[in-house]
Scaffold this motif. Sequence first.
Motif, PDB file in Angstrom:
ATOM      1  N   SER A  43     -46.639 101.033  54.839  1.00  0.00           N
ATOM      2  CA  SER A  43     -47.099  99.988  53.923  1.00  0.00           C
ATOM      3  C   SER A  43     -45.967  99.203  53.275  1.00  0.00           C
ATOM      4  O   SER A  43     -46.225  98.203  52.597  1.00  0.00           O
ATOM      5  N   ARG A  44     -44.705  99.655  53.446  1.00  0.00           N
ATOM      6  CA  ARG A  44     -43.545  99.023  52.814  1.00  0.00           C
ATOM      7  C   ARG A  44     -43.671  99.020  51.289  1.00  0.00           C
ATOM      8  O   ARG A  44     -43.188  98.124  50.611  1.00  0.00           O
ATOM      9  N   THR A  45     -44.353 100.015  50.735  1.00  0.00           N
ATOM     10  CA  THR A  45     -44.527 100.105  49.286  1.00  0.00           C
ATOM     11  C   THR A  45     -44.131 101.499  48.820  1.00  0.00           C
ATOM     12  O   THR A  45     -44.100 102.462  49.610  1.00  0.00           O
ATOM     13  N   ASN A  46     -43.840 101.599  47.528  1.00  0.00           N
ATOM     14  CA  ASN A  46     -43.459 102.889  46.953  1.00  0.00           C
ATOM     15  C   ASN A  46     -44.678 103.791  46.817  1.00  0.00           C
ATOM     16  O   ASN A  46     -45.787 103.331  46.508  1.00  0.00           O
ATOM     17  N   ILE A  47     -44.478 105.074  47.037  1.00  0.00           N
ATOM     18  CA  ILE A  47     -45.498 106.099  46.842  1.00  0.00           C
ATOM     19  C   ILE A  47     -44.966 107.058  45.782  1.00  0.00           C
ATOM     20  O   ILE A  47     -43.822 107.532  45.879  1.00  0.00           O
ATOM     21  N   SER A  48     -45.777 107.338  44.765  1.00  0.00           N
ATOM     22  CA  SER A  48     -45.316 108.223  43.687  1.00  0.00           C
ATOM     23  C   SER A  48     -46.404 109.206  43.296  1.00  0.00           C
ATOM     24  O   SER A  48     -47.573 109.050  43.683  1.00  0.00           O
ATOM     25  N   THR A 106     -43.526 120.661  42.954  1.00  0.00           N
ATOM     26  CA  THR A 106     -42.736 119.438  42.910  1.00  0.00           C
ATOM     27  C   THR A 106     -43.643 118.218  42.848  1.00  0.00           C
ATOM     28  O   THR A 106     -44.808 118.264  43.257  1.00  0.00           O
ATOM     29  N   ILE A 107     -43.063 117.128  42.331  1.00  0.00           N
ATOM     30  CA  ILE A 107     -43.688 115.804  42.365  1.00  0.00           C
ATOM     31  C   ILE A 107     -42.869 114.962  43.333  1.00  0.00           C
ATOM     32  O   ILE A 107     -41.649 114.821  43.171  1.00  0.00           O
ATOM     33  N   VAL A 108     -43.517 114.405  44.346  1.00  0.00           N
ATOM     34  CA  VAL A 108     -42.835 113.693  45.424  1.00  0.00           C
ATOM     35  C   VAL A 108     -43.002 112.189  45.222  1.00  0.00           C
ATOM     36  O   VAL A 108     -44.113 111.703  44.958  1.00  0.00           O
ATOM     37  N   GLY A 109     -41.891 111.465  45.356  1.00  0.00           N
ATOM     38  CA  GLY A 109     -41.905 110.007  45.333  1.00  0.00           C
ATOM     39  C   GLY A 109     -41.177 109.465  46.550  1.00  0.00           C
ATOM     40  O   GLY A 109     -40.159 110.024  46.975  1.00  0.00           O
ATOM     41  N   CYS A 110     -41.695 108.400  47.146  1.00  0.00           N
ATOM     42  CA  CYS A 110     -41.120 107.834  48.363  1.00  0.00           C
ATOM     43  C   CYS A 110     -40.894 106.332  48.183  1.00  0.00           C
ATOM     44  O   CYS A 110     -41.782 105.629  47.677  1.00  0.00           O
ATOM     45  N   SER A 111     -39.726 105.849  48.634  1.00  0.00           N
ATOM     46  CA  SER A 111     -39.399 104.429  48.575  1.00  0.00           C
ATOM     47  C   SER A 111     -38.869 103.997  49.935  1.00  0.00           C
ATOM     48  O   SER A 111     -37.888 104.575  50.433  1.00  0.00           O
ATOM     49  N   PRO A 112     -39.491 103.012  50.580  1.00  0.00           N
ATOM     50  CA  PRO A 112     -38.995 102.551  51.880  1.00  0.00           C
ATOM     51  C   PRO A 112     -37.634 101.868  51.729  1.00  0.00           C
ATOM     52  O   PRO A 112     -37.355 101.206  50.720  1.00  0.00           O
ATOM     53  N   ILE A 113     -36.766 102.037  52.722  1.00  0.00           N
ATOM     54  CA  ILE A 113     -35.443 101.409  52.737  1.00  0.00           C
ATOM     55  C   ILE A 113     -35.495 100.217  53.685  1.00  0.00           C
ATOM     56  O   ILE A 113     -35.779 100.379  54.881  1.00  0.00           O
ATOM     57  N   LEU A 114     -35.226  99.021  53.171  1.00  0.00           N
ATOM     58  CA  LEU A 114     -35.261  97.790  53.950  1.00  0.00           C
ATOM     59  C   LEU A 114     -33.874  97.160  53.980  1.00  0.00           C
ATOM     60  O   LEU A 114     -33.095  97.282  53.021  1.00  0.00           O
ATOM     61  N   ASP A 115     -33.542  96.491  55.093  1.00  0.00           N
ATOM     62  CA  ASP A 115     -32.260  95.795  55.162  1.00  0.00           C
ATOM     63  C   ASP A 115     -32.383  94.396  54.567  1.00  0.00           C
ATOM     64  O   ASP A 115     -33.427  94.035  54.010  1.00  0.00           O
ATOM     65  N   GLY A 116     -31.321  93.600  54.690  1.00  0.00           N
ATOM     66  CA  GLY A 116     -31.323  92.272  54.097  1.00  0.00           C
ATOM     67  C   GLY A 116     -32.350  91.336  54.690  1.00  0.00           C
ATOM     68  O   GLY A 116     -32.739  90.339  54.050  1.00  0.00           O
TER      69      GLY A 116
END
Length: 512
Positions: free
Chosen positions: A258-263, A280-290
């Motif tokens: 989805s190219r969005t943060n998951i928290s 634990t509490i898991v958070g995910c952030s996609p890494i995008l280039d320029g």
Amino acid sequence: MKIPFPTLDPISRIAIGLVALVLSLLMVVDMVFGLIPDRAELAREIRQQISEGLAIQSAALLQVGDIPTLQQTLGDVLKRNKELRSLAVRQHGGGIVARAGEHDRHWQPPEDGSSTLTQVRVPVLSDGKPWGEIELAFRPVLPESLQGWLTYPPLVALASIGLGTFLAFYLYMRRVLEYLDPSTAIPDRVRTAFDTLAEGVLILDKQGRVVLANRAFRGLHPQAQEEITGKPVVEMEWLVGGFHMSPDEFPWARAMASRTNISDETLEITHPDEDEPVRTIVGCSPILDGHGRLRGCLVNFSDVTMLHRINDQLLITLTDLESSKEEIRRQNEELHRLATRDPMTGCLNRRAFFGSADPLYAQLKEQGEEVCCIMSDIDHFKSFNDRYGHAVGDQVIKSVAKCLGSELREVDMLCRYGGEEFCIMLPGSTPEQALDVAERLRLAIEHHAGAAVRDIPGIRITSSFGVASIRLGAKDPAELIDQADNALYQSKQNGRNRVSLWAGERSVGAEH
């Protein structure tokens, strides 16, 4: 107990893939060009030659009638050919002339009468005419046991090629991948910076393989201490097993899709050396280039085990407080019961009775409603104590109290007024209804109270009753009780075990 299965390193997996590719190419080439001889076709040719040669020898021996030599010839052929199980010469319309081996067990004639690879039939001619046939039972071309398969030449050849190519590919790829180590893509200063974070950090590439794992993440589980760089995260069962979902639904997979943060995704990691899981509490952030293209995902793990432990302890404390509160309430009820109830009979005591009767009487009198009072006394109670003792006397009081309570409504009030004397207040009852209630109570005591005193079989217990009504103008409960008590005295004077109604200066009773 789950037994851990060793996982292969990336070099071994690549080498196995290349070996499978080589073997597949060999099989394709064999199908096209026939590099490996067809063992079935070779066996068919050899068995045909054996059968035809034996048929010629057998025909010659049969022509001269030399059956013993024929029998010896069949035995020699069976000994020389390991592929043969049994053979026999059978005459048309007759039985077997000669045989070798367990022919009855191994020979299974084909249904269509023709020969197969294991069941061969060769006709025998005599003077140019069909005389009979030779039956040969051969072993199957393919092995019939595990040991046979292990020594099967084509299989041994493929295994040798596979093992040799695996070793060659493994040694070669191990040397090559030393120059392609993914861990070198992350500078040491970046790794050091990530190791200072209190939260566990995992960086994945877009295929879900581990690029970096900091010190806090490696402390979540013993298996995280192993070399996991380049390993697909879905293969870390200790980590993904706590999600209980398909790989496409893992938070990092959804974040990259989805190219969005998951928290705020919760995950429990079972630790082999601890009874309590790591929460634990898991958070995910996609890494995008320029250019906005996906390169991977940053996953952080916040250890909230201590917070859960404190919350659990707080919940236990609250539960204990609630239990204490309930115990205090129960004890208060018990104290109230002890303060308002007669301990022997469970009836209201005099203090509690008047505490409830006075306001109720005033309310009913103000509203102009009816209220009656019944006084009851156990007949000849002193004789029970004198004759049987005070223990039996107590049983008599308890039995009478039980009979009195069984015939009353919830709104009626029953009080143990004295030693063997009881008082009953009947709100909303007319004198006629009160007389009926008193009569039922009298009968209940007469018929059932004695049976409840088991220590003295056949004991007879009766009570006398007096009834008074508000109609005669009693100013308060005490005056009403006094009137009912006068009616009770009249019942005693008239012979006991009866009911009398207070009617002013005289009481009205019934004979029983």
